[in-house]
Design a protein around this motif. Structure first.
Motif, PDB file in Angstrom:
ATOM      1  N   GLU A 238      -4.197  -7.710   9.814  1.00 17.92           N
ATOM      2  CA  GLU A 238      -3.973  -8.642   8.709  1.00 17.92           C
ATOM      3  C   GLU A 238      -5.158  -9.600   8.555  1.00 17.92           C
ATOM      4  O   GLU A 238      -5.599  -9.887   7.441  1.00 17.92           O
ATOM      5  CB  GLU A 238      -2.687  -9.427   8.952  1.00 17.92           C
ATOM      6  CG  GLU A 238      -2.269 -10.287   7.787  1.00 17.92           C
ATOM      7  CD  GLU A 238      -0.924 -10.946   8.027  1.00 17.92           C
ATOM      8  OE1 GLU A 238      -0.821 -12.152   7.751  1.00 17.92           O
ATOM      9  OE2 GLU A 238       0.014 -10.265   8.479  1.00 17.92           O
ATOM     10  N   ALA A 239      -5.698 -10.090   9.656  1.00 15.47           N
ATOM     11  CA  ALA A 239      -6.844 -10.998   9.598  1.00 15.47           C
ATOM     12  C   ALA A 239      -8.061 -10.287   9.015  1.00 15.47           C
ATOM     13  O   ALA A 239      -8.800 -10.859   8.196  1.00 15.47           O
ATOM     14  CB  ALA A 239      -7.168 -11.548  10.990  1.00 15.47           C
ATOM     15  N   GLY A 240      -8.269  -9.047   9.402  1.00 11.50           N
ATOM     16  CA  GLY A 240      -9.388  -8.272   8.852  1.00 11.50           C
ATOM     17  C   GLY A 240      -9.223  -8.035   7.359  1.00 11.50           C
ATOM     18  O   GLY A 240     -10.186  -8.134   6.592  1.00 11.50           O
ATOM     19  N   ALA A 241      -8.008  -7.730   6.943  1.00 12.33           N
ATOM     20  CA  ALA A 241      -7.744  -7.521   5.517  1.00 12.33           C
ATOM     21  C   ALA A 241      -7.980  -8.808   4.737  1.00 12.33           C
ATOM     22  O   ALA A 241      -8.512  -8.777   3.618  1.00 12.33           O
ATOM     23  CB  ALA A 241      -6.315  -7.023   5.316  1.00 12.33           C
ATOM     24  N   MET A 242      -7.602  -9.927   5.314  1.00 19.73           N
ATOM     25  CA  MET A 242      -7.811 -11.219   4.660  1.00 19.73           C
ATOM     26  C   MET A 242      -9.307 -11.481   4.469  1.00 19.73           C
ATOM     27  O   MET A 242      -9.742 -11.887   3.389  1.00 19.73           O
ATOM     28  CB  MET A 242      -7.185 -12.340   5.487  1.00 19.73           C
ATOM     29  CG  MET A 242      -7.363 -13.732   4.907  1.00 19.73           C
ATOM     30  SD  MET A 242      -6.740 -15.033   6.005  1.00 19.73           S
ATOM     31  CE  MET A 242      -7.872 -14.900   7.385  1.00 19.73           C
ATOM     32  N   LYS A 243     -10.108 -11.213   5.499  1.00 21.18           N
ATOM     33  CA  LYS A 243     -11.555 -11.412   5.395  1.00 21.18           C
ATOM     34  C   LYS A 243     -12.153 -10.495   4.332  1.00 21.18           C
ATOM     35  O   LYS A 243     -13.018 -10.907   3.558  1.00 21.18           O
ATOM     36  CB  LYS A 243     -12.229 -11.151   6.740  1.00 21.18           C
ATOM     37  CG  LYS A 243     -12.019 -12.253   7.746  1.00 21.18           C
ATOM     38  CD  LYS A 243     -12.734 -11.933   9.041  1.00 21.18           C
ATOM     39  CE  LYS A 243     -12.505 -13.007  10.076  1.00 21.18           C
ATOM     40  NZ  LYS A 243     -13.182 -12.694  11.346  1.00 21.18           N
ATOM     41  N   ALA A 244     -11.694  -9.249   4.305  1.00 18.26           N
ATOM     42  CA  ALA A 244     -12.196  -8.304   3.306  1.00 18.26           C
ATOM     43  C   ALA A 244     -11.832  -8.762   1.902  1.00 18.26           C
ATOM     44  O   ALA A 244     -12.656  -8.700   0.982  1.00 18.26           O
ATOM     45  CB  ALA A 244     -11.634  -6.910   3.572  1.00 18.26           C
TER      46      ALA A 244
END
Length: 101
Positions: free
Chosen positions: A55-61
């Protein structure tokens, strides 16, 4: 996040309990059940952590895409503003919304 990974936890518990059935004594079966419970908790914690990382990676993307889109929009607006100032046909002044004809 953990709700998505309950089937994995249940599967691990069932597998460990199946191994516990093979145990000879009641004490060994109880130990196998405790081990299965601990394994299930560890799997659940790991799955929750993995979900948070995804989820954190998706948010950054998503933020990166948003920033890139904002930059592109600014460039396009500047191009249209310049084209409208030069009275190029078809240009739209982004400040007024009027098309040059």
């Amino acid at each position: 996040m953990t709700a998505r990974y309950k089937p994995l936890t249940a599967l691990a518990v069932v597998a460990a309990l199946s191994l516990g059935v093979v145990a000879c004594t009641e004490a060994e079966q109880q130990q196998a059940e405790r081990d299965a419970e601990v394994a299930g908790e560890r799997i659940e914690q790991g799955a929750a952590e993995l979900g948070e990382r995804i989820e954190a990676g998706a948010m950054k993307a998503a933020r990166g895409v948003e920033d890139m889109a904002g930059s592109a929009a600014e460039r396009l607006e500047n191009n249209q503003r310049e084209a409208a100032a030069e009275s190029r046909d078809g240009a739209v002044d982004p400040d007024t919304g009027e098309r040059v004809e």
